[in-house]
Scaffold this active site. Sequence first.
Site, PDB file in Angstrom:
ATOM      1  N   CYS A   2       0.869  -1.324   0.455  1.00 18.50           N
ATOM      2  CA  CYS A   2      -0.152   0.284  -0.039  1.00 18.50           C
ATOM      3  C   CYS A   2       0.976   1.704  -0.315  1.00 18.50           C
ATOM      4  O   CYS A   2       1.965   1.273   0.747  1.00 18.50           O
ATOM      5  CB  CYS A   2      -0.977   0.090   1.568  1.00 18.50           C
ATOM      6  N   ARG A  27       4.841   0.314  -5.982  1.00 20.18           N
ATOM      7  CA  ARG A  27       4.732  -0.460  -4.510  1.00 20.18           C
ATOM      8  C   ARG A  27       3.894  -1.648  -5.423  1.00 20.18           C
ATOM      9  O   ARG A  27       3.540  -2.728  -4.480  1.00 20.18           O
ATOM     10  CB  ARG A  27       4.169   0.503  -3.955  1.00 20.18           C
ATOM     11  N   TRP A  75      -2.493  -2.669  -1.275  1.00 15.41           N
ATOM     12  CA  TRP A  75      -2.535  -4.682  -2.052  1.00 15.41           C
ATOM     13  C   TRP A  75      -3.889  -4.905  -1.017  1.00 15.41           C
ATOM     14  O   TRP A  75      -2.445  -4.937   0.138  1.00 15.41           O
ATOM     15  CB  TRP A  75      -1.241  -3.567  -1.832  1.00 15.41           C
ATOM     16  N   ASN A  99      -1.248   1.852   5.887  1.00 12.97           N
ATOM     17  CA  ASN A  99      -0.483   0.478   4.961  1.00 12.97           C
ATOM     18  C   ASN A  99       0.090  -0.114   6.151  1.00 12.97           C
ATOM     19  O   ASN A  99       0.771  -0.191   7.725  1.00 12.97           O
ATOM     20  CB  ASN A  99       0.716   1.686   4.729  1.00 12.97           C
ATOM     21  N   GLY A 100       0.017  -1.215   6.032  1.00 10.19           N
ATOM     22  CA  GLY A 100       0.033  -2.581   7.282  1.00 10.19           C
ATOM     23  C   GLY A 100      -0.531  -3.655   7.603  1.00 10.19           C
ATOM     24  O   GLY A 100      -1.594  -3.672   6.739  1.00 10.19           O
ATOM     25  N   GLU A 479      18.485 -16.083 -10.764  1.00 10.51           N
ATOM     26  CA  GLU A 479      18.015 -14.874 -10.585  1.00 10.51           C
ATOM     27  C   GLU A 479      17.246 -14.510 -12.401  1.00 10.51           C
ATOM     28  O   GLU A 479      16.370 -13.857 -11.780  1.00 10.51           O
ATOM     29  CB  GLU A 479      19.144 -13.820 -10.828  1.00 10.51           C
ATOM     30  N   LYS A 483      13.840 -14.122 -13.163  1.00 10.71           N
ATOM     31  CA  LYS A 483      13.769 -12.471 -13.821  1.00 10.71           C
ATOM     32  C   LYS A 483      12.205 -12.492 -14.024  1.00 10.71           C
ATOM     33  O   LYS A 483      11.405 -11.712 -14.642  1.00 10.71           O
ATOM     34  CB  LYS A 483      14.865 -11.720 -13.983  1.00 10.71           C
ATOM     35  N   GLU A 486       8.308 -13.398 -12.673  1.00 19.32           N
ATOM     36  CA  GLU A 486       7.643 -12.234 -12.198  1.00 19.32           C
ATOM     37  C   GLU A 486       7.264 -10.780 -13.318  1.00 19.32           C
ATOM     38  O   GLU A 486       6.310 -10.510 -12.871  1.00 19.32           O
ATOM     39  CB  GLU A 486       8.651 -11.883 -11.402  1.00 19.32           C
ATOM     40  N   HIS A 502      18.941 -36.271 -11.902  1.00 13.32           N
ATOM     41  CA  HIS A 502      18.255 -36.603 -10.783  1.00 13.32           C
ATOM     42  C   HIS A 502      16.382 -36.563 -10.902  1.00 13.32           C
ATOM     43  O   HIS A 502      15.843 -36.793  -9.976  1.00 13.32           O
ATOM     44  CB  HIS A 502      18.474 -36.258  -9.804  1.00 13.32           C
ATOM     45  N   LYS A 601       6.304  -3.452  -4.524  1.00 12.14           N
ATOM     46  CA  LYS A 601       7.966  -3.535  -4.797  1.00 12.14           C
ATOM     47  C   LYS A 601       8.740  -3.408  -3.176  1.00 12.14           C
ATOM     48  O   LYS A 601       9.948  -4.327  -3.048  1.00 12.14           O
ATOM     49  CB  LYS A 601       8.038  -2.043  -5.600  1.00 12.14           C
TER      50      LYS A 601
HETATM   51  O1  M6R Z   1      13.630  -4.835  -1.092  1.00  9.84           O
HETATM   52  P1  M6R Z   1      14.674  -6.037  -0.811  1.00  9.84           P
HETATM   53  O2  M6R Z   1      15.442  -6.188  -1.793  1.00  9.84           O
HETATM   54  O3  M6R Z   1      14.584  -6.485   1.116  1.00  9.84           O
HETATM   55  O4  M6R Z   1      13.000  -7.341  -1.539  1.00  9.84           O
HETATM   56  C1  M6R Z   1      13.474  -8.459  -1.164  1.00  9.84           C
HETATM   57  C2  M6R Z   1      12.345  -9.306  -3.139  1.00  9.84           C
HETATM   58  O5  M6R Z   1      10.843  -8.635  -2.434  1.00  9.84           O
HETATM   59  C3  M6R Z   1      12.912  -8.622  -4.321  1.00  9.84           C
HETATM   60  O6  M6R Z   1      13.696  -8.917  -4.235  1.00  9.84           O
HETATM   61  C4  M6R Z   1      11.821  -9.427  -5.037  1.00  9.84           C
HETATM   62  O7  M6R Z   1      11.838 -10.744  -5.181  1.00  9.84           O
HETATM   63  C5  M6R Z   1      12.106  -8.804  -6.759  1.00  9.84           C
HETATM   64  N1  M6R Z   1      11.032  -8.002  -6.795  1.00  9.84           N
HETATM   65  C6  M6R Z   1      12.267  -9.627  -8.003  1.00  9.84           C
HETATM   66  O8  M6R Z   1      12.656  -8.594  -8.665  1.00  9.84           O
END
Ligand code: M6R
Length: 606
Positions: A2, A27, A75, A99-100, A479, A483, A486, A502, A601
Amino acid sequence: MCGIVGYVGKRDCTEVLMNGLRKLEYRGYDSAGIAVFQNGEITVAKSKGRLDDLEERMKQDGAPIGQVGIGHTRWATHGEPSDVNSHPHSGGRVTIVHNGIIENYKEIKDFLITKGVSFDSDTDTEVVARLLDYRYNGSPIQTISETVRDLKGSYALGIIFADHPEQVYTVRCESPLIVGVGELESFIASDVLAIIEYTRNYYLLEHEEIAVLGRDGVHIYDAFGQPVQKELKTADWDVETIGKGGYAHFMLKEIHEQPTAIRNTIRPRIRDGLPNLEECGITLEVLRAFRHIHIIACGTAMHAGTVGKYVIEKLACVQVTVDIASEFRYRDPLVGEGDLVIIISQSGETADSLVAMRLAKKLGAKTLAIVNAMGSSIAREADMLIYTYAGPEIAVASTKAYMVQIAVMYLFAFELALAVGKIDETKCRSFVHLLEQTPDVISEILNHKEQTQYIASSLITADSLLYIGRGLDYALSMEGSLKLKEISYIHSESYAAGELKHGTISLITENMPVIAVATQKALWEKTISNIKEVKARGAKVILVCRKSDVVDKDAVDMRFGLPDFDDMLMPMIAVVPLQLIAYYTSVLKGNDVDKPRNLAKSVTVE
Ligand code: M6R
């Protein structure tokens, strides 16, 4: 997560709130709303969907006109995304945005129901609004201070009281919130980005601090309503830095910012050709004291930590474990005195990482945070701190933050290896020199990235993909795979290439493309054998390796050629085509690249 914005001043409040909320779109959210004092009355406009939907609604119903108000992007956590569950929520005389998460909302709700209070929505937020109203005695500060003592969880609240039309109130517990101060105007926001076009001056609210915003300025109180003096901070980003700067998406801009981000991050930490982390509280003596290192993080940051593990163990011969933050807390971790716990986080607000760090501290370990967001909770609570200087990262898919996290991991590993006598100064200088060259090598890739678009166009019809590699290439595959999934919404997994046989190899068909990363010379032959195994089972193989590597033509369908560079630093180079392949696949599929569905985010809930 949020986003909150609030305003008191002379401007058109609806415009300020909507502008601010647009800056917080990165976010992630599924509904939005604002509440503005119009002729002394609180007027609410809210809608499920994007800010464009809210704007459309305001066109039809009329936008609130006023100079004091609060706004929110939601959110969903408690209750589905819907108009009624959208914020702001009113509880009679009190209207709030939140927020939270309020963990004990059910208990409070049951209590209020016994007092005859009724509810319109499914949210924990409305419970807080109604509790504030139930307690309200004409003194907002006292009411807020008493009410928050009953709340359990993490929250930041923006609050307006119907009988105080010239003020906005705010309080935070765990969730981030800043208070901006301008000329005869003030703001609240979840992130400085939301208000930077109006002011650069802001206060960081501490745990349970309450702020009152008025045209005459901002007054801040502690949890018991006592006034507190705070240091006014200044954000040094310019508006251009937070715009797209001519790129189609923030993600593409941020990929291109990586060379600069690396330079900005490593230069201040190199002295006389050697790593120097003294300003972060890390000296050779401090480093020698640790017997075990734990790296804790989430998502991309955890992948950066995985690269760190390989490099630290190789160079310094110190044992490193990497933990997913959300798992660490619940597995009775063997952590204690003499251990170093490294928390890696772009936002510095990730709840899982923050809670894991607190646990590590409680168990007696020393904590080192590697964080991008200045003044964030993780940065403030860690024993030692290395800021990464990537600048604001807006795209949900993390790219430049990952890059600088790895850069810091290398610097740290070099310094640790020197401290424990595994390398001498000459060797250490040669490693640092290599690290300093990475920005130029990355720029070379960015200048010749067409092949990544071609590769992406071959992936858009795939339902599922595998990323494979060995050693550091495996760490990198994780990674690459995250990427892609997502932002393209194509299912993908990363696998240690040698582990395929395996079990997972049974998934291979002509419909399962495999992206193989092979940058480690010592593992080349082995990885090529694994590539041949999947090729023989019909997979389309895309190989990321050096341009100079000679590969049997029949073994691969497409390849991306990397410049020649040192094996150990290859993750920093090879991740770039993986980021670009994910980016272009998402673009070609017509997805919302910077704001992928269901993602936020900054994940400030556990
Ligand atoms: O803000 P942070 O680095 O702690 O966030 C961790 C993950 O939520 C963040 O890296 C997430 O996996 C990304 N969306 C990946 O691109």
